[in-house]
Write a protein that holds these residues in place. Structure first.
Motif, mmCIF file in Angstrom:
data_model
loop_
_atom_site.group_PDB
_atom_site.id
_atom_site.type_symbol
_atom_site.label_atom_id
_atom_site.label_comp_id
_atom_site.label_asym_id
_atom_site.label_seq_id
_atom_site.Cartn_x
_atom_site.Cartn_y
_atom_site.Cartn_z
ATOM 1 N N THR A 18 41.631 44.342 41.794
ATOM 2 C CA THR A 18 42.380 43.376 42.602
ATOM 3 C C THR A 18 43.595 44.012 43.248
ATOM 4 N N ALA A 19 44.110 45.060 42.640
ATOM 5 C CA ALA A 19 45.281 45.728 43.214
ATOM 6 C C ALA A 19 44.957 46.395 44.539
ATOM 7 N N ALA A 20 43.672 46.652 44.779
ATOM 8 C CA ALA A 20 43.278 47.316 46.023
ATOM 9 C C ALA A 20 43.245 46.360 47.198
ATOM 10 N N ALA A 21 43.230 45.068 46.930
ATOM 11 C CA ALA A 21 43.110 44.076 47.996
ATOM 12 C C ALA A 21 44.425 43.326 48.158
ATOM 13 N N THR A 22 44.710 42.960 49.386
ATOM 14 C CA THR A 22 45.883 42.130 49.667
ATOM 15 C C THR A 22 45.424 40.834 50.310
ATOM 16 N N VAL A 23 46.144 39.747 49.996
ATOM 17 C CA VAL A 23 45.808 38.432 50.517
ATOM 18 C C VAL A 23 46.991 37.885 51.296
ATOM 19 N N ASP A 24 46.701 37.438 52.497
ATOM 20 C CA ASP A 24 47.702 36.773 53.326
ATOM 21 C C ASP A 24 47.091 35.465 53.806
ATOM 22 N N GLY A 25 47.477 34.365 53.155
ATOM 23 C CA GLY A 25 46.893 33.081 53.496
ATOM 24 C C GLY A 25 45.419 33.063 53.171
ATOM 25 N N ARG A 26 44.591 32.939 54.204
ATOM 26 C CA ARG A 26 43.153 32.918 53.981
ATOM 27 C C ARG A 26 42.478 34.213 54.419
ATOM 28 N N THR A 27 43.242 35.306 54.467
ATOM 29 C CA THR A 27 42.708 36.607 54.855
ATOM 30 C C THR A 27 42.860 37.603 53.720
ATOM 31 N N LEU A 28 41.753 38.239 53.357
ATOM 32 C CA LEU A 28 41.767 39.306 52.360
ATOM 33 C C LEU A 28 41.480 40.622 53.060
ATOM 34 N N THR A 29 42.282 41.655 52.760
ATOM 35 C CA THR A 29 42.145 42.960 53.399
ATOM 36 C C THR A 29 41.973 44.031 52.337
ATOM 37 N N ILE A 30 40.955 44.878 52.530
ATOM 38 C CA ILE A 30 40.705 45.998 51.628
ATOM 39 C C ILE A 30 40.756 47.279 52.454
ATOM 40 N N PRO A 31 41.697 48.193 52.190
ATOM 41 C CA PRO A 31 41.709 49.473 52.916
ATOM 42 C C PRO A 31 40.398 50.222 52.705
ATOM 43 N N ARG A 32 39.932 50.883 53.727
ATOM 44 C CA ARG A 32 38.645 51.570 53.639
ATOM 45 C C ARG A 32 38.630 52.609 52.531
ATOM 46 N N GLU A 33 39.760 53.286 52.339
ATOM 47 C CA GLU A 33 39.765 54.351 51.341
ATOM 48 C C GLU A 33 39.730 53.819 49.910
ATOM 49 N N ARG A 34 39.979 52.501 49.743
ATOM 50 C CA ARG A 34 39.953 51.918 48.407
ATOM 51 C C ARG A 34 38.582 51.348 48.043
#
Length: 754
Positions: free
Chosen positions: A200-216
């Motif tokens: 879960t530390a690899a993902a960030t949540v902003d409202g209804r958007t989840l972002t995962i950096p490609r390198e993670r």
């Protein structure tokens, strides 16, 4: 042994089934609780391989499965008890198939309320929307649909939550609750699969958007979202992101949806099943593919289904066998316009003609012609571009099954644990059915036997119609879903559940019997409900919580229901046929329905078929196939109309319109196609004024149906529709260009001017 599957979602007070997947009945399994919310006293049986786990505190539970080879962990996310769907039509059996992540607090986000009317774009599962917002009776349960974009830096997953910016509560209206206070907007929790190498530390949540950096991202990331309001949690949606090395496929070395090798060693999940269309290589040559695993197969959305009751379909003596008789009539079915065959059960049985009392799950019944005849029929259907559904029975066996016969009255039988038993030693069953016995799904041997049957028949056909789906644990169906989809992502799972269960859309089934609309059509035919009830029935899909990507099979009769024509007469039957072909869903015709057959399971009388009725169905199914506005995903909305002559309760009108998906660049001009449909269930002709810019040419018959003025009921001149559109004339004798008056006997479909 495989991981026990996706994380589960439930509410406190609900129970979820936990079991090892792909089990070895001779192996030793055990469960323990590795982690639980503070104050929880929930427990598991450490020695039971299959059991029901009931959380007693909201939060996250980490369960541990011990297998002979290793241990696996499984997350159960329990919401507060007040968020349970309460066991009404919006829920199913207590084994909810859901998903949770490693730290739900880290992946929970409030959804911004930026859509004041709560509707957004129309379309989806054909749920009605209009400029005024939701129809009366807002959704009890929130709905979510995930969209994914792969950028140069990250994978970005956006949750589209409906309704937005207002309460979805049972007791709140569009503006808020009874006191005028607006309830909190729905929130969404993004959840990560326990099986994947993504913290879960690899993902960030902003409202209804989840972002995962490609390198993670590792080799795979399965991400889920659960919509939540103050009243209920909704149906889970999912995306499956896979990494592929340069020159390879995202599924190389990982052919099974569970992340383990497929038992049969083959996989058909290719790039064509990438529903989001994302395949994006980074600087190192890695590519990412994104699937939406809970979406129905694309072919199934607009298929036209034909149910064959195999033992009474035709003269088997003349053809050689019952299955040969079906094969010989495939040309007629193709001409009718159907392209998917649902055959009632074909396996060995106890002699009951319906075939649902099975005595051997691996052999085609000899009285049907055996396996050779079955495979010949399937091959012949495939040669014509038709698909075949196998009727899969998992809830029970016949009491004449040799395993049951050995177990009955014999506590020492090795098959005793295969069945449910009451205190008197009689088998468990439903509805006092005396010729079947319910399987006990706590038995690993039962699960193994049925999974082997799934493996036996799935490679031959294009889908399963799943009998009594509501009576089988959800956890078993999720395993079947993942098992068949790992081999063929376009395999269809159609559930027979009455009433339908929205949670079955969360990775259990692709398409659902629309029993709600079927019941409404019968009530309208009987005069107990106004014709507008068919629109209310379709609206019910959204109110009970089906997401926009859900799909439905439309029908008004089958082998379990009296014939519609026999019950309600010609007029209602012709109109009901129009409803099946024009409402959102995949229409189903029961064999003989198009011929005027009056007996439910009688041998079809082909000596004097109703050619007028067959032509009616042929034209409707052809129009359904040809017109983008009648596609499953085309929008449905209400229109204003007035009945000038006839019975107002028997008439309903509505609009269908094709809408572009995404940016509309690939729709081949299909978006914007629109029609108005008018149905009349009464015997007398109705004259109906519809407030829509439509021409008075019926697309079903090609005739003019203007209620007033010359040309009514005559063949249109060449180019009539185009000339009328150019002139701004709707052909009804009025010069306003805004509405049309038409004469309706049963169904008319009118083109709307662009």
């Amino acid at each position: 042994m495989r991981h026990p599957g996706r994380p589960r979602v439930c509410a406190v007070g609900e129970a979820v089934e936990i079991a090892p997947r792909d089990p070895d009945p001779s192996a030793d399994y055990g469960w323990s609780i590795a982690r639980a919310p503070a104050g929880s006293t929930a427990a598991v049986d450490p020695d039971a391989a299959v059991q029901w786990f009931e959380p007693d505190r909201p939060g996250r539970y980490r369960l541990r499965l011990r297998t002979p080879e290793t241990t696996h962990e499984l997350t159960v996310r329990a919401f507060d008890e007040g968020l349970s769907p309460d066991g009404d039509e919006a829920t199913g059996p207590p084994a909810y198939s859901g998903d949770a992540g490693d730290d739900h607090d880290a992946l929970a986000g409030k959804v911004a309320g930026d859509d004041p009317d709560g509707t957004g774009a129309s379309g989806g599962s054909g749920l009605p929307t209009d400029a005024g917002g939701d129809p009366e009776g807002a959704a009890d349960r929130p709905r979510v649909h995930l969209e994914t974009a792969v950028t140069d830096e990250a994978v970005v997953i956006e949750a589209d939550v409906r309704p937005r910016g207002r309460s979805a509560g049972r007791d709140a209206d569009r503006a808020g609750d009874a006191d005028g206070a607006t309830a909190a907007a729905p929130r969404v929790e993004f959840l990560i699969d326990d099986r994947d190498d993504l913290s879960t530390a690899a993902a960030t949540v902003d409202g209804r958007t989840l972002t995962i950096p490609r390198e993670r991202l590792g080799a795979r990331a399965r991400v889920y979202a659960v919509p939540v309001t103050d009243d209920a949690y909704g149906v889970t949606d999912a995306v499956d992101v896979r990494r592929a090395r340069a020159g390879g496929d995202a599924r190389d070395g990982d052919s099974d949806l569970d992340g383990d090798s497929n038992r049969n060693g083959d996989s058909d999940r290719n790039a064509g099943s990438d529903l989001d269309g994302d395949r994006n290589a980074d600087a190192d040559g890695d590519a990412f593919e994104v699937d939406r695993p809970f979406d129905p197969p694309s072919w199934a959305l607009d298929t036209r289904i034909y149910e064959v009751y195999v033992r009474t379909f035709d003269d088997s003596e003349a053809a050689g066998s019952h299955l040969d008789a079906v094969r010989e009539r495939l040309g007629e079915l193709e001409e009718l316009g159907v392209d998917t065959l649902w055959l009632t059960p074909v396996l060995e049985h106890d002699g009951a003609p319906h075939g649902y009392n099975i005595t051997d799950f691996f052999s085609v019944a000899a009285d049907l012609g055996g396996r050779e005849a079955y495979e010949a029929l399937v091959d012949a259907a495939h040669d014509r571009g038709m698909r075949v559904l196998f009727d899969l029975v998992c809830n029970h066996s016949a009491r004449e099954h040799p395993f049951f016969e050995d177990a009955y009255g014999n506590p020492d039988s090795p098959y005793r644990s295969w069945y449910e038993w009451d205190e008197g030693g009689e088998p468990g069953t439903y509805f006092d059915w005396e010729r079947i016995a319910n399987f006990d799904f706590s038995s690993l041997a039962v699960r193994r036997h049925l999974l082997d049957a799934v493996d036996e028949w799935a490679p031959l056909v294009d889908g399963f119609r799943c009998d009594m789906a509501w009576a089988v644990p959800n956890g078993f169906w999720t395993e079947v879903h993942d098992r068949v989809k790992a081999r063929d992502a376009e395999f269809l799972l159609l559930d027979e559940t009455i009433p339908y269960i929205p949670d079955f859309q969360a990775g259990l089934f692709d398409m659902h019997f629309d029993s709600t609309t079927a019941f409404a059509l019968r009530e309208v035919g009987d005069g107990n409900r106004a014709a507008e009830g068919v629109l209310e029935a379709v609206e019910e899909r959204r109110r009970v919580g089906f997401p926009e990507h859900a799909s439905f099979m439309l029908y008004h009769e089958n082998h379990d229901e009296p014939r519609y024509l026999a019950s309600y007469g010609d007029a209602a039957a012709l109109a009901a046929a129009g409803a099946l072909a024009t409402l959102p869903g995949a229409p189903m015709v029961y064999a003989g329905q198009e011929l005027g057959q009056l007996g439910r399971r009688d041998r079809i009388d082909r000596s004097a078929p109703r050619e007028d009725l067959r032509e009616h169905y042929r034209r409707l199914l052809a129009l359904r196939d040809e017109r983008p506005a009648l596609a499953h995903r085309a929008a449905l909305s209400r229109v204003e109309y007035a009945v000038r002559d006839g019975d107002p309760r028997s008439v309903v009108a509505f609009r269908r319109e094709a809408v572009a998906e995404g940016d509309g660049s690939d729709d081949d001009g299909r978006s914007g196609d629109a029609v108005v449909v008018v149905l009349n269930f009464a015997e007398e002709t109705a004259r109906v004024r519809v407030d829509a810019p439509a021409t008075a040419t019926d697309l079903v018959t090609g005739e003019r149906v203007a209620a007033d003025g010359p040309g009514s009921g005559t063949e249109p001149a060449a180019g009539d529709e185009a000339s009328a559109a150019a002139a701004g004339d709707d052909g009804d004798g009025d010069d306003d260009g805004a509405g049309v008056a038409v004469a309706v006997d049963d169904v008319v479909v009118l083109p709307v001017r662009r």
